[in-house]
Design a protein around this motif. Structure first.
Motif, short mmCIF file in Angstrom:
data_model
loop_
_atom_site.label_atom_id
_atom_site.label_comp_id
_atom_site.label_asym_id
_atom_site.label_seq_id
_atom_site.Cartn_x
_atom_site.Cartn_y
_atom_site.Cartn_z
N MET A 95 78.71 35.66 22.90
CA MET A 95 78.68 36.95 23.60
C MET A 95 80.02 37.66 23.57
SD MET A 95 76.54 36.45 27.09
CE MET A 95 76.97 38.06 27.65
N ALA A 96 81.10 36.90 23.36
CA ALA A 96 82.44 37.52 23.33
C ALA A 96 82.59 38.43 22.12
CB ALA A 96 83.51 36.42 23.31
N THR A 97 81.84 38.18 21.05
CA THR A 97 82.03 38.96 19.83
C THR A 97 80.78 39.70 19.36
OG1 THR A 97 81.58 36.95 18.56
CG2 THR A 97 83.90 37.51 18.92
N GLN A 98 79.61 39.37 19.92
CA GLN A 98 78.39 40.00 19.42
C GLN A 98 77.54 40.56 20.56
OE1 GLN A 98 76.05 37.75 16.68
NE2 GLN A 98 77.75 37.47 15.24
N VAL A 99 76.67 41.49 20.18
CA VAL A 99 75.76 42.11 21.15
C VAL A 99 74.69 41.09 21.56
CG1 VAL A 99 74.00 43.92 21.45
CG2 VAL A 99 76.09 44.39 20.14
N PHE A 100 74.46 40.97 22.86
CA PHE A 100 73.39 40.12 23.39
C PHE A 100 72.55 40.95 24.34
CE2 PHE A 100 75.04 36.09 21.93
CZ PHE A 100 73.96 35.24 22.04
N THR A 101 71.26 40.89 24.22
CA THR A 101 70.37 41.60 25.13
C THR A 101 69.31 40.64 25.64
OG1 THR A 101 70.66 43.56 23.73
CG2 THR A 101 68.88 43.66 25.35
N ALA A 102 69.07 40.66 26.92
CA ALA A 102 67.96 39.87 27.47
C ALA A 102 66.74 40.80 27.59
CB ALA A 102 68.33 39.32 28.84
N GLU A 124 64.76 45.24 16.57
CA GLU A 124 64.74 46.28 15.55
C GLU A 124 65.45 47.55 16.02
OE1 GLU A 124 60.58 46.17 14.59
OE2 GLU A 124 60.92 44.70 12.98
N GLU A 125 65.57 47.72 17.33
CA GLU A 125 66.30 48.88 17.86
C GLU A 125 67.77 48.59 18.12
OE1 GLU A 125 64.47 50.91 21.17
OE2 GLU A 125 62.48 50.47 20.34
N VAL A 126 68.06 47.42 18.69
CA VAL A 126 69.45 47.18 19.13
C VAL A 126 70.19 46.15 18.28
CG1 VAL A 126 69.00 47.88 21.51
CG2 VAL A 126 68.78 45.48 20.91
N GLY A 127 69.48 45.38 17.46
CA GLY A 127 70.12 44.37 16.62
C GLY A 127 70.77 43.27 17.45
N GLY A 128 71.65 42.50 16.83
CA GLY A 128 72.38 41.46 17.54
C GLY A 128 71.50 40.28 17.93
N ASN A 129 71.75 39.77 19.14
CA ASN A 129 71.08 38.57 19.63
C ASN A 129 70.21 38.92 20.83
OD1 ASN A 129 72.89 36.18 18.28
ND2 ASN A 129 74.14 37.96 18.80
N ARG A 148 62.59 31.79 24.27
CA ARG A 148 62.42 32.62 23.08
C ARG A 148 63.76 33.30 22.79
NH1 ARG A 148 58.70 29.84 23.49
NH2 ARG A 148 56.48 30.34 23.27
N TYR A 149 64.22 33.16 21.55
CA TYR A 149 65.54 33.67 21.18
C TYR A 149 65.48 34.31 19.80
CZ TYR A 149 66.73 29.55 24.17
OH TYR A 149 66.80 28.58 25.14
N ILE A 150 66.30 35.33 19.56
CA ILE A 150 66.61 35.79 18.20
C ILE A 150 68.13 35.73 18.10
CG2 ILE A 150 66.61 37.72 16.56
CD1 ILE A 150 63.96 38.66 17.85
N LEU A 151 68.62 34.94 17.15
CA LEU A 151 70.06 34.67 17.09
C LEU A 151 70.63 35.00 15.73
CD1 LEU A 151 69.99 31.21 18.93
CD2 LEU A 151 70.77 33.41 19.87
N GLN A 152 71.90 35.35 15.72
CA GLN A 152 72.62 35.58 14.47
C GLN A 152 73.22 34.25 13.98
OE1 GLN A 152 72.57 38.49 12.85
NE2 GLN A 152 71.20 39.24 14.46
N PRO A 153 73.39 34.11 12.68
CA PRO A 153 73.79 32.81 12.13
C PRO A 153 75.19 32.35 12.55
CG PRO A 153 73.79 34.51 10.42
CD PRO A 153 73.15 35.11 11.62
N GLU A 154 76.01 33.26 13.08
CA GLU A 154 77.35 32.86 13.55
C GLU A 154 77.26 31.83 14.68
OE1 GLU A 154 76.48 36.04 12.87
OE2 GLU A 154 77.76 36.28 11.09
N ILE A 155 76.10 31.70 15.29
CA ILE A 155 75.93 30.69 16.36
C ILE A 155 76.17 29.28 15.81
CG2 ILE A 155 73.42 30.32 16.07
CD1 ILE A 155 74.95 30.68 19.50
N PHE A 156 75.89 29.08 14.52
CA PHE A 156 76.01 27.72 13.97
C PHE A 156 77.45 27.20 14.00
CE2 PHE A 156 72.00 28.94 11.64
CZ PHE A 156 71.18 28.10 12.36
#
Ligand code: G1P
Length: 292
Positions: free
Chosen positions: A243-250, A155-160, A211-219
């Motif tokens: 990761m080349a095109t979207q924000v990823f945070t662990a 909710e703070e950083v968005g992305g994946n 545990r993951y939260i992913l954007q639909p572009e992964i499909f």
């Protein structure tokens, strides 16, 4: 983030795995339905998803996993018998777990092609919106649950987002491992990630724990993903490309992770969660102490 990220409503639970590490117990019972104390592993995972506000769970199942679908439905005869015997406390627990109308969908992965392929099987049911993935043999005992902790970061950083935890160096070859770039408290930025690195080559000891939260572009990436470690289509490999095109945070979430797909992990989960139960803790402690 200046814009609010799209709301997380759906989750994928890949439950097609064969449970080979706990055979023969899983010959006729899906591993996800093995009990931890007095309810199936899966019950803890669904509880964690619901706690994070998930409204629709997509189970990716396989052959001989039909009991999973039944678990979240009424068992009319049993319920009538419990009612007749006045066992309303158990009935209430059972009712709380039932699927609400339209809450659960089931689709099949017909061949064991890997976690990435299993997630891809859910693409049409998920559609074009962010979604969570919860691996159903991993119970995270956290307060709040691990997915809710990831959601707070989302909710703070968005992305994946991916949940990570530190594992001993000697175990890194069993997991997806992240290559960290920087850290802000429990949030970690990354340069990359690798699935099951050969021993001695892991970029860190932070494992992707399920545990993951992913954007639909992964499909789209999963659709073209080449086979990787173990000759399987790996979710980690597709995430590394995204990761080349979207924000990823662990997120190194707070909590204890129990790998219930493993004999000792399952035993440990049973003991740990029984010891914490107000109604059973004392008796569990006495039983365990007597054995030691
Ligand atoms: C899967 C994932 C891996 C992750 C692990 C966690 O591997 O591919 O990245 O670290 O779950 O349990 P599996 O255990 O299915 O081989």
């Amino acid at each position: 983030m200046t814009t609010t990220p799209a709301r997380l409503r759906k989750a994928v639970l890949p439950v097609a795995g064969l449970g080979t590490r706990v055979l023969p117990g899983t010959k006729t019972t899906p591993k996800e339905l093995l009990n931890v104390v007095d309810r199936p592993i899966l019950s803890y995972i669904v509880e964690e998803a619901r706690e994070a506000g998930i409204e629709h769970i997509v189970f990716v199942t396989g052959r001989s996993k039909g009991a999973i679908e039944d678990y979240f439905d009424h068992q009319i005869e049993l319920e009538a018998q419990l009612q007749a015997k006045g066992k309303t406390d158990i009935l209430e627990m059972m009712n709380a777990e039932l699927a609400s109308a339209g809450e659960m969908s089931f689709t099949r992965q017909m061949q064991p092609k890997g976690l990435g392929h299993a997630v891809w099987c859910a693409r049409d049911i998920i559609g074009h919106e962010p979604f969570a993935v919860l691996l159903p043999d991993v119970i995270v005992d956290g307060q709040p649950g691990a997915l809710k902790q990831l959601l707070e970061a989302y909710e703070e950083v968005g992305g994946n987002l991916i949940g990570v935890e530190a594992v001993p160096e000697s175990e890194t070859h069993k997991y997806g491992i992240v290559d960290p770039a920087g850290r802000d408290g429990r949030r970690i930025t990354m340069k990359g990630m690798v699935e099951k690195p050969t021993q001695g080559t892991a970029p860190s000891n932070l494992s992707i724990s399920g545990r993951y939260i992913l954007q639909p572009e992964i499909f789209d990436l999963l659709a073209t993903q080449e086979r990787g470690a173990g000759n399987e289509i790996q979710l980690t490999d597709a995430m590394a490309r995204l990761m080349a095109t979207q924000v990823f945070t662990a997120v190194e979430y707070e909590g204890v992770t129990h790998d219930c797909g493993d004999k000792i992990g399952l035993l440990r989960a049973n003991v740990a969660l029984a010891l914490k139960r107000p109604d059973l803790g004392e008796a569990a402690r006495a039983a365990v102490s007597a054995l030691l």
